[in-house]
Design an enzyme around this catalytic site. Structure first.
Site, PDB file in Angstrom:
ATOM      1  N   LEU A  60       0.831  -1.212   0.000  1.00 46.52           N
ATOM      2  CA  LEU A  60       0.000   0.000   0.000  1.00 46.52           C
ATOM      3  C   LEU A  60       0.865   1.261   0.000  1.00 46.52           C
ATOM      4  O   LEU A  60       0.545   2.244  -0.676  1.00 46.52           O
ATOM      5  CB  LEU A  60      -0.923   0.002   1.233  1.00 46.52           C
ATOM      6  CG  LEU A  60      -1.832  -1.225   1.391  1.00 46.52           C
ATOM      7  CD1 LEU A  60      -2.764  -1.055   2.583  1.00 46.52           C
ATOM      8  CD2 LEU A  60      -2.637  -1.483   0.126  1.00 46.52           C
ATOM      9  N   TYR A 119      -2.538  -7.811  16.533  1.00 47.92           N
ATOM     10  CA  TYR A 119      -2.762  -6.951  15.366  1.00 47.92           C
ATOM     11  C   TYR A 119      -4.000  -6.070  15.584  1.00 47.92           C
ATOM     12  O   TYR A 119      -3.965  -4.858  15.336  1.00 47.92           O
ATOM     13  CB  TYR A 119      -2.937  -7.847  14.135  1.00 47.92           C
ATOM     14  CG  TYR A 119      -3.019  -7.109  12.823  1.00 47.92           C
ATOM     15  CD1 TYR A 119      -1.907  -6.477  12.286  1.00 47.92           C
ATOM     16  CD2 TYR A 119      -4.216  -7.061  12.112  1.00 47.92           C
ATOM     17  CE1 TYR A 119      -1.980  -5.814  11.078  1.00 47.92           C
ATOM     18  CE2 TYR A 119      -4.303  -6.404  10.898  1.00 47.92           C
ATOM     19  CZ  TYR A 119      -3.181  -5.774  10.383  1.00 47.92           C
ATOM     20  OH  TYR A 119      -3.257  -5.104   9.188  1.00 47.92           O
TER      21      TYR A 119
HETATM   22  P1  NAP Z   1       3.620  -4.768   3.225  1.00 48.40           P
HETATM   23  O1  NAP Z   1       3.591  -4.975   1.757  1.00 48.40           O
HETATM   24  O2  NAP Z   1       4.239  -5.817   4.095  1.00 48.40           O
HETATM   25  O3  NAP Z   1       4.301  -3.345   3.516  1.00 48.40           O
HETATM   26  C1  NAP Z   1       4.608  -2.922   4.797  1.00 48.40           C
HETATM   27  C2  NAP Z   1       6.010  -2.358   4.759  1.00 48.40           C
HETATM   28  O4  NAP Z   1       6.315  -1.844   6.062  1.00 48.40           O
HETATM   29  C3  NAP Z   1       7.073  -3.429   4.429  1.00 48.40           C
HETATM   30  O5  NAP Z   1       7.989  -2.965   3.472  1.00 48.40           O
HETATM   31  C4  NAP Z   1       7.730  -3.620   5.775  1.00 48.40           C
HETATM   32  O6  NAP Z   1       9.062  -4.073   5.693  1.00 48.40           O
HETATM   33  C5  NAP Z   1       7.651  -2.232   6.358  1.00 48.40           C
HETATM   34  N1  NAP Z   1       7.931  -2.217   7.785  1.00 48.40           N
HETATM   35  C6  NAP Z   1       7.670  -3.185   8.702  1.00 48.40           C
HETATM   36  N2  NAP Z   1       8.128  -2.804   9.899  1.00 48.40           N
HETATM   37  C7  NAP Z   1       8.700  -1.573   9.746  1.00 48.40           C
HETATM   38  C8  NAP Z   1       9.355  -0.687  10.621  1.00 48.40           C
HETATM   39  N3  NAP Z   1       9.519  -0.976  11.921  1.00 48.40           N
HETATM   40  N4  NAP Z   1       9.821   0.490  10.133  1.00 48.40           N
HETATM   41  C9  NAP Z   1       9.676   0.792   8.815  1.00 48.40           C
HETATM   42  N5  NAP Z   1       9.053  -0.028   7.929  1.00 48.40           N
HETATM   43  C10 NAP Z   1       8.577  -1.191   8.400  1.00 48.40           C
HETATM   44  O7  NAP Z   1       2.158  -4.573   3.810  1.00 48.40           O
HETATM   45  P2  NAP Z   1       0.856  -3.856   3.181  1.00 48.40           P
HETATM   46  O8  NAP Z   1      -0.105  -4.923   2.840  1.00 48.40           O
HETATM   47  O9  NAP Z   1       1.238  -2.857   2.178  1.00 48.40           O
HETATM   48  O10 NAP Z   1       0.309  -3.136   4.480  1.00 48.40           O
HETATM   49  C11 NAP Z   1       0.476  -1.748   4.703  1.00 48.40           C
HETATM   50  C12 NAP Z   1      -0.335  -1.369   5.935  1.00 48.40           C
HETATM   51  O11 NAP Z   1      -1.709  -1.675   5.681  1.00 48.40           O
HETATM   52  C13 NAP Z   1       0.049  -2.139   7.190  1.00 48.40           C
HETATM   53  O12 NAP Z   1      -0.026  -1.285   8.302  1.00 48.40           O
HETATM   54  C14 NAP Z   1      -1.018  -3.220   7.268  1.00 48.40           C
HETATM   55  O13 NAP Z   1      -1.235  -3.637   8.597  1.00 48.40           O
HETATM   56  C15 NAP Z   1      -2.214  -2.469   6.717  1.00 48.40           C
HETATM   57  N6  NAP Z   1      -3.255  -3.337   6.181  1.00 48.40           N
HETATM   58  C16 NAP Z   1      -3.023  -4.153   5.109  1.00 48.40           C
HETATM   59  C17 NAP Z   1      -4.041  -4.947   4.633  1.00 48.40           C
HETATM   60  C18 NAP Z   1      -3.872  -5.870   3.445  1.00 48.40           C
HETATM   61  O14 NAP Z   1      -4.800  -6.643   3.162  1.00 48.40           O
HETATM   62  N7  NAP Z   1      -2.776  -5.813   2.729  1.00 48.40           N
HETATM   63  C19 NAP Z   1      -5.296  -4.945   5.269  1.00 48.40           C
HETATM   64  C20 NAP Z   1      -5.491  -4.105   6.358  1.00 48.40           C
HETATM   65  C21 NAP Z   1      -4.469  -3.303   6.808  1.00 48.40           C
HETATM   66  P3  NAP Z   1       9.311  -5.676   5.745  1.00 48.40           P
HETATM   67  O15 NAP Z   1       8.649  -6.242   4.528  1.00 48.40           O
HETATM   68  O16 NAP Z   1      10.793  -5.776   5.716  1.00 48.40           O
HETATM   69  O17 NAP Z   1       8.687  -6.150   7.027  1.00 48.40           O
END
Ligand code: NAP
Length: 252
Positions: A17, A158
């Protein structure tokens, strides 16, 4: 608020995202500082108008350095989008015993405290910019989850972290109103990002079947579209928007 010729910070900006948001804001004319963990930053694709900064959102000094990188662009910092996050699975109590406390702390640390850390440090920089004609200086968009409202079995850490992000929305918007900064939260449902990369096609179809309409997973570019619409719409403030195709999560 217009995104042309403003600086923006996006955390989790090298993936999912956050990555889609970085691309959208850069396309819309912003100079973007994309924060992510160093490994993700090393692997990120180079984009015009985007500077990647390796930083852990829970670290004060590293986030301060990233905020300085945004202000060093010479453009006013007006946009902050918090997408960095982690997920884990674990029940309050299972056959293996009580939930691991360190894991619970880690999820709260990144998802809730990391979001707060970025918001507070970026808000300080936004507050120092010249206001626009209507007094507006900037907007913060935080990312929760529908798990804040309907956490499933095994989502205790979470859900707690994302419930905290939802809970910050109104008081943060109230605290920052005097500086002309709006605060909004997006609560995504199931979006097709690297977080779901390991999921088998059959399970993906099962997930999509639970979504009323459109009956498919959400797309990261649709999340970025919503961010752009929130930035643009000056009267949106202190609200949580579900972004989920009408999904209401079941217990499992
Ligand atoms: P993603 O592809 O895993 O992206 C999250 C990014 O944050 C990754 O690059 C991750 O690095 C990085 N990250 C983790 N810990 C960190 C830290 N301490 N400092 C800086 N960066 C950090 O996940 P996404 O699906 O895009 O999700 C983005 C947000 O949306 C999250 O907060 C997630 O909880 C929320 N969300 C997602 C969904 C979904 O269905 N995808 C649904 C509801 C909410 P690493 O990969 O190295 O860990």
């Amino acid at each position: 608020m217009d995104t042309t010729d403003v600086a923006a910070i996006v955390t989790g900006g090298a993936s999912g995202l956050g990555g889609a948001t970085v691309r959208r804001l850069a396309k819309d004319g912003a100079r973007v500082v994309a924060i992510d963990l160093p490994k993700a930053v090393d692997d990120a694709e180079a984009l015009d108008g985007v500077e990647y900064v390796g930083a852990d959102v829970t670290d004060e000094d590293q986030v301060s350095a990233a905020v300085e990188a945004a202000t060093a662009t010479g453009l006013p910092l007006r946009v902050v989008v918090n997408c960095a996050g982690i997920g884990t699975a674990g029940r309050v109590l299972s056959k293996k015993g009580p939930h691991d406390l360190a894991v619970f702390n880690q999820v709260i640390g990144v998802n809730l405290i990391g979001t707060f850390n970025v918001m507070r440090l970026a808000a300080e920089a936004i507050a120092q910019t010249e206001p626009l004609a209507d007094g507006a200086r900037g907007v913060v968009v935080n990312t929760a989850s529908v798990a804040a409202f309907e956490g499933q079995i095994g989502q205790i850490a979470y859900s707690a972290s994302k419930g905290g992000v939802v809970g910050m929305t109104v008081p943060a918007a109230r605290d920052l109103a005097q500086y002309g900064i709006r605060v909004m939260t997006i609560a995504p449902g199931i979006i097709d990002t690297p977080m779901l990369a390991g999921v088998e096609e059959s399970f993906r179809e099962q997930l999509a079947a639970g979504i009323p309409f459109p009956q498919r997973l959400g797309r990261p570019d649709e999340y970025a579209q919503l961010v752009a619409q929130i930035i643009e719409h000056d009267y949106l403030n202190a609200e949580v928007i579900r972004f989920d195709g009408g999904l209401r999560m079941q217990p499992r």
